[in-house]
Write a protein that holds these residues in place. Structure first.
Motif, mmCIF file in Angstrom:
data_model
loop_
_atom_site.group_PDB
_atom_site.id
_atom_site.type_symbol
_atom_site.label_atom_id
_atom_site.label_comp_id
_atom_site.label_asym_id
_atom_site.label_seq_id
_atom_site.Cartn_x
_atom_site.Cartn_y
_atom_site.Cartn_z
ATOM 1 N N GLY A 1 0.788 -1.233 0.000
ATOM 2 C CA GLY A 1 0.000 0.000 0.000
ATOM 3 C C GLY A 1 0.815 1.275 0.000
ATOM 4 N N GLN A 2 0.104 2.369 0.283
ATOM 5 C CA GLN A 2 0.727 3.682 0.343
ATOM 6 C C GLN A 2 1.294 3.914 1.737
ATOM 7 O OE1 GLN A 2 0.976 5.976 -2.202
ATOM 8 N NE2 GLN A 2 0.086 4.457 -3.574
ATOM 9 N N ARG A 3 2.443 4.543 1.774
ATOM 10 C CA ARG A 3 3.069 4.827 3.052
ATOM 11 C C ARG A 3 3.456 6.301 3.106
ATOM 12 N NH1 ARG A 3 8.268 1.643 5.752
ATOM 13 N NH2 ARG A 3 7.719 2.068 7.920
ATOM 14 N N LYS A 4 3.290 6.892 4.276
ATOM 15 C CA LYS A 4 3.587 8.312 4.440
ATOM 16 C C LYS A 4 4.623 8.453 5.554
ATOM 17 C CE LYS A 4 0.186 11.040 3.841
ATOM 18 N NZ LYS A 4 -1.087 11.796 4.011
ATOM 19 N N ILE A 5 5.781 9.036 5.211
ATOM 20 C CA ILE A 5 6.882 9.187 6.153
ATOM 21 C C ILE A 5 7.112 10.668 6.413
ATOM 22 C CG2 ILE A 5 9.303 8.680 6.641
ATOM 23 C CD1 ILE A 5 7.558 6.218 6.436
ATOM 24 N N SER B 1 14.921 13.089 12.480
ATOM 25 C CA SER B 1 14.010 12.074 13.015
ATOM 26 C C SER B 1 13.024 11.650 11.943
ATOM 27 C CB SER B 1 13.253 12.630 14.230
ATOM 28 O OG SER B 1 14.162 13.072 15.224
ATOM 29 N N PHE B 2 12.625 10.375 12.008
ATOM 30 C CA PHE B 2 11.708 9.806 11.027
ATOM 31 C C PHE B 2 10.454 9.301 11.748
ATOM 32 C CE2 PHE B 2 15.995 9.469 9.492
ATOM 33 C CZ PHE B 2 15.917 9.832 8.159
ATOM 34 N N TYR B 3 9.289 9.586 11.143
ATOM 35 C CA TYR B 3 8.008 9.212 11.752
ATOM 36 C C TYR B 3 7.124 8.515 10.715
ATOM 37 C CZ TYR B 3 9.468 12.553 15.323
ATOM 38 O OH TYR B 3 10.161 13.221 16.294
ATOM 39 N N ASN B 4 6.411 7.499 11.181
ATOM 40 C CA ASN B 4 5.418 6.831 10.350
ATOM 41 C C ASN B 4 4.099 7.576 10.520
ATOM 42 O OD1 ASN B 4 3.571 5.180 9.090
ATOM 43 N ND2 ASN B 4 4.310 3.277 10.029
ATOM 44 N N LEU B 5 3.684 8.321 9.488
ATOM 45 C CA LEU B 5 2.481 9.128 9.585
ATOM 46 C C LEU B 5 1.216 8.325 9.301
ATOM 47 C CD1 LEU B 5 3.602 12.514 7.980
ATOM 48 C CD2 LEU B 5 3.731 11.749 10.347
ATOM 49 N N ASN B 6 1.356 7.043 8.968
ATOM 50 C CA ASN B 6 0.164 6.201 8.824
ATOM 51 C C ASN B 6 -0.434 5.867 10.191
ATOM 52 O OD1 ASN B 6 1.945 5.425 6.253
ATOM 53 N ND2 ASN B 6 -0.206 5.136 5.756
ATOM 54 N N ASN B 7 0.450 5.667 11.189
ATOM 55 C CA ASN B 7 -0.049 5.409 12.545
ATOM 56 C C ASN B 7 0.521 6.402 13.559
ATOM 57 O OD1 ASN B 7 2.612 4.594 12.713
ATOM 58 N ND2 ASN B 7 2.134 2.412 12.920
#
Length: 468
Positions: free
Chosen positions: A393-397, A409-415
């Motif tokens: 699927g689509q992923r938003k970072i 810093s890196f964040y998972n914007l899906n959750n």
């Protein structure tokens, strides 16, 4: 129609330019124009030296007037021609000077007003540039045509601006619609998370309740049995005290042993841990961070590897096997590209959308990194990157740069969860870095803003107040 126009022209030629009535005993002056003798004498009254023509302003050297017999006969003939109602109405509508009630025959270019012959006599010709009506009309008509050309061009420019504004309005509406969809999706995701969190907490509380209840029951049984033993021992001791000395001492050892071996069961403490509902880690902090520090990036085609295809709006990059000539300005021999925007201070947040499957790298790179070389990107040579893999699927970072603190810093914007952090010291300008592994032909990276500031503000308030 042509006959009426010709007749009107003939009647005009047979009329005095001053009184606009038919010429009476017409006379001709040096310039060739014809007038009634009384009209031209009245016009020249009080003048000395030169006498201007009321029509063309030609200066006549003297008052010499020549009687025009032929024009006199022609005027008599014209007067006998019947005049239609429309022609009479046209003659009646000829404007006259409001002050002298004479025909307006001159035009002042300075004040832009019509004048009669008497008005001209009271003005200084040097200060008031006067010209005949015909000449003035031709001049003003040409000026109006120039106005028309300029206004037409201006109207076309304004129309283009209006059309552009309409197009921008459509784009804004389309973008707002997209943001609303994303906002709705985000709310649904949050609601889904709340439902899952509620179920987990509720189940955990139920398990805790059952476990505590079992322990309390077991502990109650132990205390009840201990009370039963205490009652029996107390009865035996009371009975012993009432016996004779010999009877009291007989078997007294068993009572001492029973009393010494008494063990009071511990009372079970039922302190339950309080369940505190919390949103996903960094949820509120991330929204506030994005709302304050988000930046709008564009990809720099000059730094793109030959295998990378940059979209026209410079927002998307896709890997594609290519045999073209290498770009001498490309960042490295790896399939990477930098953003056009660089930072040498402050805090900045950008969002990366990932589509397809494959391996990719995100991070930052110093602007002075060697171009088109086989140097492997690493922190030691000024390229700080984090490896990620997308498989469904689509992923938003989200990527957050704190330049002074030296952190990426890196964040998972899906959750809305924290993923990884790079810590180092930055001493020069750095640019956001994007790279796609050669095995990831179906992967696409795009950079964008998540929402506008107003939508972030609304979402932040809703979440803070626990409305959603």
């Amino acid at each position: 129609m042509a006959f009426a126009a010709s007749l009107a022209k003939l009647q005009s030629e047979a009329s005095c330019p001053i009184c606009l009535d038919y010429l009476r005993d017409p006379v001709t002056i040096a310039c060739g124009h014809n007038f009634c003798p009384s009209c031209i004498h009245q016009c020249w009254e009080g003048l000395r030296g030169t006498f201007p023509c009321p029509v063309c302003l030609h200066h006549c050297p003297d008052r010499s007037l020549e009687r025009n017999t032929q024009l006199c006969y022609m005027t008599e003939i014209v007067q006998q021609i019947p005049t239609s109602g429309s022609q009479r109405k046209l003659q009646e509508d000829i404007p006259l000077c409001g002050k002298h009630h004479e025909v307006l025959i001159l035009f002042c270019e300075k004040d832009l007003e019509l004048l009669c012959a008497q008005c001209k006599g009271s003005l200084d010709p040097q200060d008031q540039p006067l010209i005949p009506i015909e000449e003035a009309a031709a001049s003003q008509r040409g000026m109006l045509k120039r106005y028309m050309a300029a206004l037409t061009s201006h109207f076309e420019n304004v129309e283009k601006a209006y059309n552009s504004q309409v197009a921008n309005t459509c784009k804004v509406n389309e973008k707002m619609g997209k943001w609303r969809e994303e906002f709705d999706y985000e709310c649904k995701e949050l609601n889904s998370f709340l439902e899952i969190e509620f179920d987990e907490i509720d189940n955990h509380m139920l398990r805790e309740e059952n476990d505590v209840a079992e322990k309390l029951i077991e502990n109650g049984k132990q205390i009840s049995y201990h009370m039963f033993r205490l009652n029996i021992l107390l009865s035996e001791i009371e009975e012993k005290c009432l016996q004779t000395d010999l009877g009291l001492l007989t078997g007294i050892e068993r009572i001492h042993n029973s009393y010494g071996n008494l063990e009071t069961p511990a009372v079970f403490s039922c302190e339950l841990p309080k369940e505190i509902f919390t949103l996903p880690p960094h949820y509120l902090g991330l929204h506030k961070m994005i709302r304050i520090f988000q930046v709008d990036l564009t990809l720099d085609p000059e730094t793109a590897h030959v295998s990378l295809i940059i979209s026209r709006d410079r927002k998307n990059v896709t890997y594609c096997t290519a045999d073209g000539l290498p770009n001498p300005q490309a960042l490295t021999s790896y399939a990477a590209v930098l953003s056009s925007e660089g930072f040498d201070g402050g805090r900045h947040f950008w969002v990366v959308n990932i589509g397809g499957t494959g391996l990719y790298y995100l991070g930052v790179c110093k602007a002075s990194f060697p171009r088109n070389t086989f140097i492997s990107p690493s922190a030691s040579n000024g390229c700080w990157q984090h490896q990620l893999w997308n498989h469904t699927g689509q992923r938003k970072i989200g990527v957050f740069l704190d330049y002074e603190l030296g952190e990426v810093s890196f964040y998972n914007l899906n959750n809305w969860t924290y993923m990884f952090r790079i810590a180092d010291t930055f001493t020069e300008k750095i640019n956001p870095y994007f790279s796609i592994a050669s095995s990831s032909e179906s992967l696409t990276i795009s950079i964008s803003r998540v929402y506008d500031d107003n939508l972030y503000e609304i979402l932040y308030v809703l979440i803070s107040s626990r409305v959603i």
